[in-house]
Design an enzyme around this catalytic site. Sequence first.
Site, PDB file in Angstrom:
ATOM      1  N   LYS A   1      42.847  45.940  46.539  1.00 55.93           N
ATOM      2  CA  LYS A   1      43.946  45.858  45.676  1.00 55.93           C
ATOM      3  C   LYS A   1      45.208  46.559  46.086  1.00 55.93           C
ATOM      4  O   LYS A   1      46.257  46.212  45.658  1.00 55.93           O
ATOM      5  CB  LYS A   1      43.481  46.301  44.306  1.00 55.93           C
ATOM      6  CG  LYS A   1      42.610  45.387  43.557  1.00 55.93           C
ATOM      7  CD  LYS A   1      43.494  44.185  43.108  1.00 55.93           C
ATOM      8  CE  LYS A   1      42.675  42.804  42.896  1.00 55.93           C
ATOM      9  NZ  LYS A   1      43.281  41.934  42.129  1.00 55.93           N
TER      10      LYS A   1
HETATM   11  C1  LIG Z   1      35.802  45.200  44.016  1.00 53.99           C
HETATM   12  C2  LIG Z   1      36.342  43.910  43.749  1.00 53.99           C
HETATM   13  N1  LIG Z   1      36.093  42.857  44.403  1.00 53.99           N
HETATM   14  C3  LIG Z   1      36.725  41.438  44.289  1.00 53.99           C
HETATM   15  C4  LIG Z   1      37.809  41.548  43.354  1.00 53.99           C
HETATM   16  C5  LIG Z   1      38.508  40.148  43.418  1.00 53.99           C
HETATM   17  O1  LIG Z   1      39.859  40.072  44.034  1.00 53.99           O
HETATM   18  P1  LIG Z   1      40.773  39.161  43.649  1.00 53.99           P
HETATM   19  O2  LIG Z   1      41.373  39.841  42.475  1.00 53.99           O
HETATM   20  O3  LIG Z   1      42.095  39.083  44.861  1.00 53.99           O
HETATM   21  O4  LIG Z   1      40.368  37.785  43.292  1.00 53.99           O
HETATM   22  C6  LIG Z   1      38.539  42.749  43.156  1.00 53.99           C
HETATM   23  C7  LIG Z   1      39.720  42.557  42.547  1.00 53.99           C
HETATM   24  O5  LIG Z   1      40.067  43.398  41.483  1.00 53.99           O
HETATM   25  C8  LIG Z   1      37.895  43.886  43.123  1.00 53.99           C
HETATM   26  O6  LIG Z   1      38.410  45.166  42.750  1.00 53.99           O
END
Ligand SMILES: Cc1ncc(COP(=O)(O)O)c(C=O)c1O
Length: 355
Positions: free
Chosen positions: A43
């Site tokens: 993030k």
């Molecule tokens: C631990 C974790 N995994 C997966 C994601 C998914 O990412 P995206 O928001 O780019 O789809 C996030 C997003 O906040 C996350 O914090």
Amino acid sequence: MIYENVLETLGDTPVVRLRNLLPRPQDRIYVKLEGTNPSGSIKDRAALHMVEEAERDGRLAPGSTIIESTSGNLGKSLALIGAVKGYRVILVVDPKTPQSVLSYATSLGAELDMVDRPDADGSYQAARIRRVGELLLRHPGAYSPDQYNNPDNPQAHALRTAPEVAKDFDDLGALVATASTGGHVSGLGSALKERFPSLHVRAVDAYGSAAFGHSFAPYKMRGIGLSWQPGNLHTRYVDSLHRVADTEALSTCRVLAREEGLLLGESGGAAVFAALTYAAEHPGRPVLAIAPDTGANYLYESYDDMWLAGHGVPVDVLWSTSRDLLRHVRSPLHPPAEPAHAGADVRTTAEGARA
Ligand SMILES: Cc1ncc(COP(=O)(O)O)c(C=O)c1O
């Protein structure tokens, strides 16, 4: 290497090849460790790009306030950026937010606004968004990045994360990436399909999430999935969808820690489980799984047997060795399928953002 500030250490994350947890010994499965970013997750990339673009076109003025809904990692990233750049940061969180995330954010000076009443479906996400709207009215001039719809979120990955992958690989059969806002799977998918024309993009969602249009049911994994379909999920770049169950992701986390020395967050476990399933179906193709954060975020929660049992997952329902896990990989609880297609193009240049 000397950096002018901690934000400059973002990116260039390492990629590690699995050695033991493989459907066949010759399989090439790689994991990109986004937990090595400065606040511990992928993030940081989206947060910094959204903030810098808002600074560039005047939506965010020096010294003003950033308000965002987050169940975890984006909040850490914004707290870090606020500390370095001098913004007040207010994070709307909920009771599912891991304590380590809350403590990290407040240690860096962010303020928390806790939503404690869930939506009718048992999730807190819509309640958090409503609260952001209320806070924006109370803080004129404040900026909310809106990670679910802001095109700078996927663009961060198209512009910065994808070139790192393109530099590391001459050939790539599949990209396996989890989705919540859709930022990284959309941004990486759009840019890497140009670089590797036969690339298969497999999105990974939590079983129970509504991000791809299924009906919502509560699940345990944090970070992955959503209770609605986000504007940043551009399924035209997604060839298949694997909806991974809690037990599959949590088992993979444990086996990766014990047998590969890789301590990943819950969504990283889901991504690797889906990568193993893809590799079992497609022998010989190099596969890259994106691990969005580090398991250090969950040491006293999903890596703790007592905590897990208290949250409805007794450890004896998990597979604890690569042998057991690999047997299961060949017949996942919810076999991958084509997603329903929706969404616009991801901007792959920095210019023309909101023209
Ligand atoms: C631990 C974790 N995994 C997966 C994601 C998914 O990412 P995206 O928001 O780019 O789809 C996030 C997003 O906040 C996350 O914090």
